[in-house]
Scaffold this motif. Structure first.
Motif, PDB file in Angstrom:
ATOM      1  N   ILE A 191      -3.340   3.513  11.346  1.00  0.00           N
ATOM      2  CA  ILE A 191      -2.003   3.206  11.861  1.00  0.00           C
ATOM      3  C   ILE A 191      -1.472   4.383  12.682  1.00  0.00           C
ATOM      4  CG2 ILE A 191       0.385   2.785  11.177  1.00  0.00           C
ATOM      5  CD1 ILE A 191      -0.730   1.212   8.787  1.00  0.00           C
ATOM      6  N   TRP A 210       5.134   7.728   1.190  1.00  0.00           N
ATOM      7  CA  TRP A 210       4.449   6.520   1.653  1.00  0.00           C
ATOM      8  C   TRP A 210       2.966   6.685   1.331  1.00  0.00           C
ATOM      9  CZ3 TRP A 210       6.436   4.662   7.072  1.00  0.00           C
ATOM     10  CH2 TRP A 210       7.827   4.799   7.111  1.00  0.00           C
ATOM     11  N   VAL A 211       2.566   6.203   0.190  1.00  0.00           N
ATOM     12  CA  VAL A 211       1.194   6.443  -0.261  1.00  0.00           C
ATOM     13  C   VAL A 211       0.164   5.989   0.779  1.00  0.00           C
ATOM     14  CG1 VAL A 211      -0.425   6.013  -2.131  1.00  0.00           C
ATOM     15  CG2 VAL A 211       2.001   6.145  -2.610  1.00  0.00           C
ATOM     16  N   VAL A 212       0.502   4.924   1.487  1.00  0.00           N
ATOM     17  CA  VAL A 212      -0.471   4.341   2.425  1.00  0.00           C
ATOM     18  C   VAL A 212      -0.917   5.348   3.481  1.00  0.00           C
ATOM     19  CG1 VAL A 212       1.261   3.391   3.999  1.00  0.00           C
ATOM     20  CG2 VAL A 212      -0.960   2.310   3.823  1.00  0.00           C
ATOM     21  N   MET A 213      -0.018   6.320   3.800  1.00  0.00           N
ATOM     22  CA  MET A 213      -0.345   7.266   4.858  1.00  0.00           C
ATOM     23  C   MET A 213      -1.499   8.180   4.466  1.00  0.00           C
ATOM     24  SD  MET A 213       1.177   6.745   7.525  1.00  0.00           S
ATOM     25  CE  MET A 213       2.400   5.575   8.032  1.00  0.00           C
ATOM     26  N   SER A 249      13.742  16.309   0.706  1.00  0.00           N
ATOM     27  CA  SER A 249      14.234  16.566  -0.642  1.00  0.00           C
ATOM     28  C   SER A 249      13.259  15.995  -1.666  1.00  0.00           C
ATOM     29  CB  SER A 249      15.606  15.925  -0.830  1.00  0.00           C
ATOM     30  OG  SER A 249      15.445  14.545  -1.102  1.00  0.00           O
ATOM     31  N   PHE A 288      14.544   6.193   2.603  1.00  0.00           N
ATOM     32  CA  PHE A 288      13.506   7.197   2.359  1.00  0.00           C
ATOM     33  C   PHE A 288      13.613   7.852   0.988  1.00  0.00           C
ATOM     34  CE2 PHE A 288      14.045   7.043   6.956  1.00  0.00           C
ATOM     35  CZ  PHE A 288      12.777   6.613   7.294  1.00  0.00           C
ATOM     36  N   MET A 289      14.531   7.377   0.147  1.00  0.00           N
ATOM     37  CA  MET A 289      14.686   7.987  -1.169  1.00  0.00           C
ATOM     38  C   MET A 289      14.063   7.101  -2.243  1.00  0.00           C
ATOM     39  SD  MET A 289      16.002  10.818  -0.744  1.00  0.00           S
ATOM     40  CE  MET A 289      16.333  11.533   0.844  1.00  0.00           C
ATOM     41  N   THR A 290      13.680   7.731  -3.354  1.00  0.00           N
ATOM     42  CA  THR A 290      13.092   7.000  -4.468  1.00  0.00           C
ATOM     43  C   THR A 290      14.151   6.110  -5.120  1.00  0.00           C
ATOM     44  OG1 THR A 290      11.785   8.959  -4.849  1.00  0.00           O
ATOM     45  CG2 THR A 290      11.739   7.291  -6.570  1.00  0.00           C
ATOM     46  N   ASN A 319      13.662  13.997  -3.850  1.00  0.00           N
ATOM     47  CA  ASN A 319      13.907  12.592  -4.133  1.00  0.00           C
ATOM     48  C   ASN A 319      13.195  11.672  -3.140  1.00  0.00           C
ATOM     49  OD1 ASN A 319      15.002  10.740  -5.778  1.00  0.00           O
ATOM     50  ND2 ASN A 319      17.076  10.837  -4.952  1.00  0.00           N
ATOM     51  N   TYR A 320      12.512  12.250  -2.162  1.00  0.00           N
ATOM     52  CA  TYR A 320      11.857  11.458  -1.111  1.00  0.00           C
ATOM     53  C   TYR A 320      10.769  10.573  -1.707  1.00  0.00           C
ATOM     54  CZ  TYR A 320       8.951  10.455   2.947  1.00  0.00           C
ATOM     55  OH  TYR A 320       8.220   9.822   3.898  1.00  0.00           O
ATOM     56  N   GLU A 321      10.755   9.325  -1.296  1.00  0.00           N
ATOM     57  CA  GLU A 321       9.734   8.388  -1.774  1.00  0.00           C
ATOM     58  C   GLU A 321       8.519   8.470  -0.846  1.00  0.00           C
ATOM     59  OE1 GLU A 321       9.757   6.406  -4.376  1.00  0.00           O
ATOM     60  OE2 GLU A 321       8.142   4.996  -3.969  1.00  0.00           O
ATOM     61  N   LEU A 334      -3.971   7.155   2.593  1.00  0.00           N
ATOM     62  CA  LEU A 334      -5.144   6.290   2.437  1.00  0.00           C
ATOM     63  C   LEU A 334      -5.730   5.983   3.820  1.00  0.00           C
ATOM     64  CD1 LEU A 334      -3.563   3.858  -0.164  1.00  0.00           C
ATOM     65  CD2 LEU A 334      -5.074   5.781  -0.615  1.00  0.00           C
ATOM     66  N   CYS A 336      -0.577   4.639  16.684  1.00  0.00           N
ATOM     67  CA  CYS A 336       0.739   4.994  17.212  1.00  0.00           C
ATOM     68  C   CYS A 336       0.640   6.145  18.209  1.00  0.00           C
ATOM     69  CB  CYS A 336       1.674   5.363  16.071  1.00  0.00           C
ATOM     70  SG  CYS A 336       2.113   3.959  15.050  1.00  0.00           S
ATOM     71  N   ALA A 368       0.820  -1.203   0.000  1.00  0.00           N
ATOM     72  CA  ALA A 368       0.000   0.000   0.000  1.00  0.00           C
ATOM     73  C   ALA A 368       0.860   1.261   0.000  1.00  0.00           C
ATOM     74  CB  ALA A 368      -0.925   0.003   1.206  1.00  0.00           C
ATOM     75  N   ALA A 369       2.051   1.179   0.633  1.00  0.00           N
ATOM     76  CA  ALA A 369       2.865   2.377   0.774  1.00  0.00           C
ATOM     77  C   ALA A 369       3.662   2.681  -0.497  1.00  0.00           C
ATOM     78  CB  ALA A 369       3.812   2.246   1.959  1.00  0.00           C
ATOM     79  N   PHE A 370       4.224   1.647  -1.106  1.00  0.00           N
ATOM     80  CA  PHE A 370       5.103   1.865  -2.256  1.00  0.00           C
ATOM     81  C   PHE A 370       4.624   1.046  -3.448  1.00  0.00           C
ATOM     82  CE2 PHE A 370       7.715   1.765   1.686  1.00  0.00           C
ATOM     83  CZ  PHE A 370       7.839   3.128   1.836  1.00  0.00           C
TER      84      PHE A 370
END
Lengths: 348, 224
Positions: free
Chosen positions: B188, B177-180, B171, A169-171, B173-175, B182, B192, A139-141
């Motif tokens: 979650i 977290w799509v789930v957050m 930055s 944390f980077m793509t 380039n940060y990936e 949703l 926490c 779901a996250a990635f």
């Protein structure tokens, strides 16, 4: 025993049970790890050091988070029972081989903390912890978890898949070009299930059986997984009815659709040998805590997983449905158990 | 909550701070969880929902408090439907201020009318306390609610989109977290935060007990 007998009473009279030692939890867990090792080794052979690094990282993440949370809760460490090792290895086997290591570690931490220790640790987890971790990163990635790389790439033992070493944390770096250069023959970047679903192309069942298709690190060779499962059954550490029921459920459901319209729907054999079904049936669904214990409960549980897997694969948004099917069946397993309580002889 | 403040106690700071921390609507009383989970996918949404809730809570509780002697006991819950008036007002006001925000919050503005925090405070506090205390308490409760929403919204926006209030934090380039962003992310993150708050509370209690025991021992030593 015999030569020491003179020191003890001559006749040792006891009532049943006569088998004195049931296998302990660490023993069973150790044997599951042994059964998983060939699958892991074959995966490393197919995908190279990236798969190996992923396995090491997920296993370490599981072990460390188990240790950390046990300490936080003031409990005795449960590391020696090997269950966290299984979670780590299984988790790595369900992920794409080029999955960024930091995401793998995150999946391990989430799986152990939210899937296992939150419910009270080993013996109390409602869901398979490895699948909880995978569901979270799915779901996250969503991009990273559906980026596949070819098997038997040329430099797989000397270089990592570019996405593996993404900084935390980077793509991750894109792998499409890299995949094109290392693949032996044309690589489309899709798993057999994706090809079936989006392009109507069927991969030969023999390729699926021996496992030389793209996919998650461990969802490749059906034959090898079956052999490893047979070892566990032979050691009497897994009920053979459980994987059999999962496979039967898949076959029955797929057969129904195949008979309905052979042009649109794939054959049952394709359904059984593709994707993660074999790994799920043998190693995931059989999680001892999250699956039912009653004989009929096990059968219903397996059939339910098979049915849901086929339905998700054919009609759901995702290409692969084994993970959600198993998680769903995990949730249903207490209910299935209460339906199928065996009747005690002489009971009204 | 009801028994903690009988109607003859004076107005103290405690009336205000109770809602912020000790009786926080989300983290302690677990009220109003539906908007808490649904609209907290960004800080701005959380703030807007919090502001709307504060307005409805303060106005409706004040009115209930003023009318508390006039409303017959048997039909008091029916009479509390005055809450709906203020919800409709908020609904129109937000539409007038920002249509984007209105669309982002969706049905959850209208749903403030069934927020159990507001009905709960009307029943438990406003219907048996004077106007001044009711307003102060409702303000505290509303701010506590907003605080909780922003706690959730901040974490979810930061991890899910790497921004805070729309400003880039990490930055490019940060990936994310799509789930957050949703619904599961809401559950979650709420879990926490609850964990953290319970842990803080537990630690405080154990410390207090330890301090009391230490006092007891010194007292025993002194007396002997």
């Amino acid at each position: 025993m015999a030569k020491h007998q003179h020191a003890h009473p001559v006749v040792d009279l006891r009532t049943s049970p006569y088998i004195r030692r049931a296998p302990s939890v660490p023993q069973i867990m150790r044997n599951v790890v042994y059964a998983l090792l060939p699958v892991c080794a074959f995966s490393v052979y197919l995908f190279g050091i990236s798969a190996l690094a992923l396995m090491i990282v997920t296993t370490l993440a599981c072990l460390l988070s188990e240790q950390f949370f046990c300490r936080m809760a003031g409990k005795k460490s449960t590391l020696p029972d090997f269950s966290a090792v299984i979670t780590g290895l299984l988790l790595a086997l369900t992920l794409p081989p080029g999955f960024p290591l930091w995401m793998g570690a995150l999946a391990g931490i989430i799986g152990i903390s939210m899937g296992k220790l939150l419910f009270g640790g080993i013996g109390y987890n409602v869901f398979n912890p490895a699948l909880v971790g995978r569901a979270f990163v799915q779901a996250a990635f969503p991009v990273a978890i559906s980026t596949w790389t070819p098997t038997l790439a040329a430099n797989r033992f000397s270089e990592f898949i570019p996405s593996t070493l993404a900084l935390p944390f980077m793509t991750p770096a894109p792998t499409a070009e890299w995949s094109q250069t290392v693949a032996i023959d044309g690589f489309t970047g899709a798993t057999p299930l994706a090809l079936m679903k989006f392009e109507g192309v069927m991969v030969r069942t023999s390729d699926l059986f021996f496992g030389t298709t793209a996919g998650s690190a461990g969802e490749t060779s059906a034959l090898l997984i079956l052999l490893c499962g047979a070892y566990l059954v032979a050691r009497n550490m897994m009920d053979w009815r459980l994987p059999a029921a999962v496979i039967a459920g898949t076959a029955i459901c797929a057969e129904c659709f195949y008979l309905l319209d052979p042009d649109t729907y794939p054959t049952p054999l394709f359904m059984i040998f593709s994707g993660g079904l074999m790994l799920g049936a043998v190693f995931m669904a059989s999680d001892m805590v999250a699956s039912p214990v009653t004989p009929w409960g096990i059968v219903l549980y397996g059939l339910l997983i098979g049915l849901l897997t086929v339905l998700i694969r054919l009609f759901g948004g995702l290409t692969e449905g084994v993970m959600y099917a198993i998680l769903f069946a995990n949730a249903a397993s207490p209910l299935l158990e209460s339906f199928t309580q065996p009747k005690v002889f002489g009971d009204q | 909550m009801a028994e903690s403040t009988p109607s003859d106690t004076p107005l103290t700071l405690e009336v205000f701070t109770a809602g912020l921390w000790r009786e926080n609507p989300v983290f302690v009383m677990m009220l109003g969880l539906c908007p808490t989970l649904a609209v907290t996918n960004s800080v701005i949404n959380s703030l807007a929902m919090g502001a709307a809730s504060i307005f409805v809570l303060v106005c409706s509780n004040a009115l209930v408090s003023v009318l508390r002697k006039l409303i017959p006991k048997q039909i008091r819950i029916t009479a509390y439907i005055i809450i709906a008036t203020f919800v409709t007002m908020v609904d129109y006001i937000i539409q007038a201020i920002s249509l984007d925000l209105y669309n982002a919050l969706g049905a959850f503005i209208q749903l403030i009318v069934v927020n159990c925090l507001i009905l709960g405070r009307a029943e438990a506090y406003a219907s048996r306390n004077s106007l001044g205390k009711t307003v102060v308490s409702a303000l505290g409760m509303g701010l506590g609610f907003t605080f909780a929403l922003v706690c959730l919204g901040g974490v979810r926006e930061l991890l899910g989109a790497s921004t805070l209030l729309g400003f880039q934090v990490f930055s490019s380039n940060y990936e994310p977290w799509v789930v957050m962003l949703l619904p599961p992310g809401g559950f979650i993150v709420l879990g926490c935060w609850l964990l953290l708050f319970n842990w803080l509370k537990q630690r405080k209690t154990t410390k207090m007990i330890a301090a009391e025991e230490a006092m007891d021992t010194t007292r025993q030593i002194e007396t002997s």
